[in-house]
Design an enzyme around this catalytic site. Structure first.
Site, mmCIF file in Angstrom:
data_model
loop_
_atom_site.group_PDB
_atom_site.id
_atom_site.type_symbol
_atom_site.label_atom_id
_atom_site.label_comp_id
_atom_site.label_asym_id
_atom_site.label_seq_id
_atom_site.Cartn_x
_atom_site.Cartn_y
_atom_site.Cartn_z
ATOM 1 N N GLY A 87 28.818 43.784 54.303
ATOM 2 C CA GLY A 87 29.979 44.663 54.178
ATOM 3 C C GLY A 87 30.024 45.352 52.831
ATOM 4 N NE ARG A 180 26.480 50.612 55.628
ATOM 5 C CZ ARG A 180 26.066 50.838 54.392
ATOM 6 N NH1 ARG A 180 24.923 50.331 53.987
ATOM 7 N NH2 ARG A 180 26.801 51.517 53.544
ATOM 8 C CG ASP A 245 21.970 45.649 54.532
ATOM 9 O OD1 ASP A 245 20.925 45.070 54.878
ATOM 10 O OD2 ASP A 245 22.301 45.806 53.344
ATOM 11 C CG ASN A 246 20.172 49.078 52.472
ATOM 12 O OD1 ASN A 246 21.403 49.041 52.418
ATOM 13 N ND2 ASN A 246 19.410 48.439 51.620
HETATM 14 P P1 AMP Z 1 22.483 46.870 48.569
HETATM 15 O O1 AMP Z 1 21.411 46.060 47.941
HETATM 16 O O2 AMP Z 1 23.091 47.905 47.662
HETATM 17 O O3 AMP Z 1 22.106 47.429 49.895
HETATM 18 O O4 AMP Z 1 23.685 45.852 48.835
HETATM 19 C C1 AMP Z 1 23.583 44.758 49.695
HETATM 20 C C2 AMP Z 1 24.927 44.078 49.803
HETATM 21 O O5 AMP Z 1 25.330 43.559 48.539
HETATM 22 C C3 AMP Z 1 26.070 44.976 50.260
HETATM 23 O O6 AMP Z 1 26.943 44.193 51.024
HETATM 24 C C4 AMP Z 1 26.709 45.391 48.956
HETATM 25 O O7 AMP Z 1 28.048 45.771 49.121
HETATM 26 C C5 AMP Z 1 26.582 44.124 48.142
HETATM 27 N N1 AMP Z 1 26.562 44.386 46.694
HETATM 28 C C6 AMP Z 1 25.563 44.934 45.961
HETATM 29 N N2 AMP Z 1 25.903 45.007 44.662
HETATM 30 C C7 AMP Z 1 27.156 44.514 44.559
HETATM 31 C C8 AMP Z 1 28.069 44.317 43.483
HETATM 32 N N3 AMP Z 1 27.772 44.646 42.231
HETATM 33 N N4 AMP Z 1 29.279 43.765 43.782
HETATM 34 C C9 AMP Z 1 29.609 43.421 45.033
HETATM 35 N N5 AMP Z 1 28.792 43.572 46.079
HETATM 36 C C10 AMP Z 1 27.581 44.113 45.862
HETATM 37 MG MG MG Z 2 23.016 48.650 51.089
#
Ligand code: AMP
Ligand code: MG
Length: 464
Positions: A87, A180, A245-246
């Site tokens: 999420g 997604r 999720d991406n």
């Molecule tokens: P991502 O690697 O950007 O695709 O993120 C994967 C998951 O980690 C997603 O659910 C993001 O919302 C969460 N996420 C990434 N960085 C942060 C952060 N600094 N604080 C809270 N959630 C994060």
């Molecule tokens: Mg992501």
């Protein structure tokens, strides 16, 4: 002064899919960069975008006039392992705006603080990671690759702790939808079949005109992904974190983390510092996209047919179409890059790729040299073969498919380092080049060049 006319419609979907996102005022919002052209395409005026109200709205500090910002729920396979509850952990959906093209776009803020889905993390984003997403997403858009866009980056005046203290920022991301594959997985793992149907209908209504029913929906997602990956690869792009999720249902490139355009060509190139097994290497991207589409197909099985065996057969039949569609698009593009229109010359692509890797050539510069009729460091036999295959409109084909400028990693890093010191000139100069990537300009000549041995960026980090 035209402010965006925002309406929140995602709240109409079943409550399991979203949670209210809290507005958290930031210390000192300042506009780091703004995309006036994109604003115009969304009916937003330049003076609004550069004004006080925008600073508040786009830093996640003030509510949009209509509707509650939401954090979207999703699950995801990350590097192959399933996580049932991801999420928006640091993002919020402000809502929809209508583009001047008649298409609905979502405004989404990234870096706005903790939400229900933050797990242990801080909910924030760094200025450098958000500017990086801004540069690369806008470079992709200029290459006509479907992508989420970047409307603005607002620095927060707050510190974000990564390996060291960094400046915080919020990116305003614009997409046809932020749903997604992982959004469907979130429902499937909770056996929410009615919600899956509602989510599918929501997606179809927004950006899939002419599509009707779950099988056609699956076919459309597959077709868009197959084409997207072919486009990425024809520009030497490596996404880096193709977790489910991406991968966005609308077929836009989303989530610019440790992604990069390749300099020196190698088919197994990996950029991400956390991708130790090369799961998301350059040449694995089609296989992984198909793997992700298979995860979506699994979520859709109850919609495809009441009889599970029949549903699986239908899904398999659609998934079988991925590779041929990818290959057709990839081959057409690669041949066009070489100045060849005869799409039967598939073997010549294989030969070219092998020779390019052997000769350790710069991917983009190699094709630019071909466009310009310059000599390239390839074997004579290869050159002769190519000469025999050239199309009558070879020049036009090459010019249309071979960008002069890509967002080269060492230039991106250079621009971000300067931006961190308050100097945005290198960033604007880089944007000038990559926003019109097919037009060579003498004053930007250094941005064409491959990195020297000291300049090459070997890994990009997830320090986001
Ligand atoms: P991502 O690697 O950007 O695709 O993120 C994967 C998951 O980690 C997603 O659910 C993001 O919302 C969460 N996420 C990434 N960085 C942060 C952060 N600094 N604080 C809270 N959630 C994060
Ligand atoms: Mg992501």
């Amino acid at each position: 002064m035209n402010a965006p006319q925002i309406s929140q419609n995602y709240s109409d979907l079943p409550p399991v899919l979203h949670a209210p996102a809290e507005l958290l005022p930031v210390a000192e919002p300042q506009l780091a960069i703004a995309n006036d052209k994109l604003a115009a395409a969304l009916g937003i005026s330049r003076d609004w975008l550069h004004g006080e109200e925008a600073l508040k709205l786009l830093s996640g500090s003030a509510p949009a006039a209509h509707g509650q910002p939401l954090a979207m729920a999703y699950a995801g396979h990350q590097f192959g392992g399933f996580n049932a509850s991801l999420g928006d952990g640091r993002a919020m959906l402000l809502g929809d705006v209508m583009g001047v093209d008649g298409q609905i776009y979502e405004l989404h803020l990234k870096g706005t603080g903790r939400t229900t889905f933050s797990r242990g993390a801080d909910g924030r984003a760094t200025l450098s990671a958000m500017l990086r997403e801004y540069i690369i997403s806008e470079a992709m858009a200029a290459l006509s690759v479907p992508t989420t866009r970047s409307l603005a980056v607002v620095s927060t005046g707050e510190r974000v702790w990564r390996q060291r203290p960094e400046q915080g920022a919020v990116l305003t991301r614009v997409a046809k939808s932020h749903v997604r594959v992982g959004t469907f997985q979130y429902l499937a793992v909770r056996s929410q079949v009615d919600a899956i149907r509602a989510l599918m209908e929501h997606e179809i209504a927004r950006h899939m005109p002419g599509v009707s029913g779950s099988r056609a929906f699956l076919a459309e997602v597959i077709a868009r992904q197959a084409k997207l990956i072919a486009q990425w690869m024809s520009f030497g792009f490596i996404h880096g974190v193709m977790n489910t999720d991406n991968m966005q249902i609308a077929g836009e490139t989303i989530d610019y983390g440790p992604c990069a355009f390749m300099d020196m060509f190698h088919p197994q190139k990996v950029f991400s510092s956390i991708d130790e097994n090369g799961r998301y290497a350059f040449d694995k991207q089609p296989v992984i996209a198909l793997w992700n589409c298979t995860r979506l197909a699994e979520c859709l099985l109850p919609l495809l047919d009441d009889d599970k065996a029949t549903a699986i057969k239908m899904a398999e039949a659609e998934l079988m179409n991925f590779m041929p569609q990818f290959e057709k698009e990839f081959e057409r593009r690669m041949l066009a890059k070489l100045g060849i229109s005869d799409v039967a010359q598939v073997e010549f692509i294989t030969q070219t790729i092998m020779e390019m890797a052997n000769s350790r050539l710069d991917f983009t510069q190699f094709f630019t040299s071909l466009t310009r009729g310059e000599d390239v460091a390839m074997p004579d036999a290869w050159k002769q073969k190519r000469n025999g295959l050239l199309a009558s409109d070879a020049q036009a084909l090459m010019a249309a498919h071979n960008p002069v400028y890509i967002a080269r990693n060492h230039r991106v890093e250079e621009a971000l380092a300067a931006a961190g010191e308050g100097n945005l000139l290198p960033l604007h100069r880089l944007l000038l080049a990559v926003q019109q990537p097919f037009i060579a300009r003498a004053e930007l000549a250094e941005l064409e060049k491959a990195p020297g041995p000291q300049e090459e960026v070997l890994q990009t980090f997830c320090g986001t």
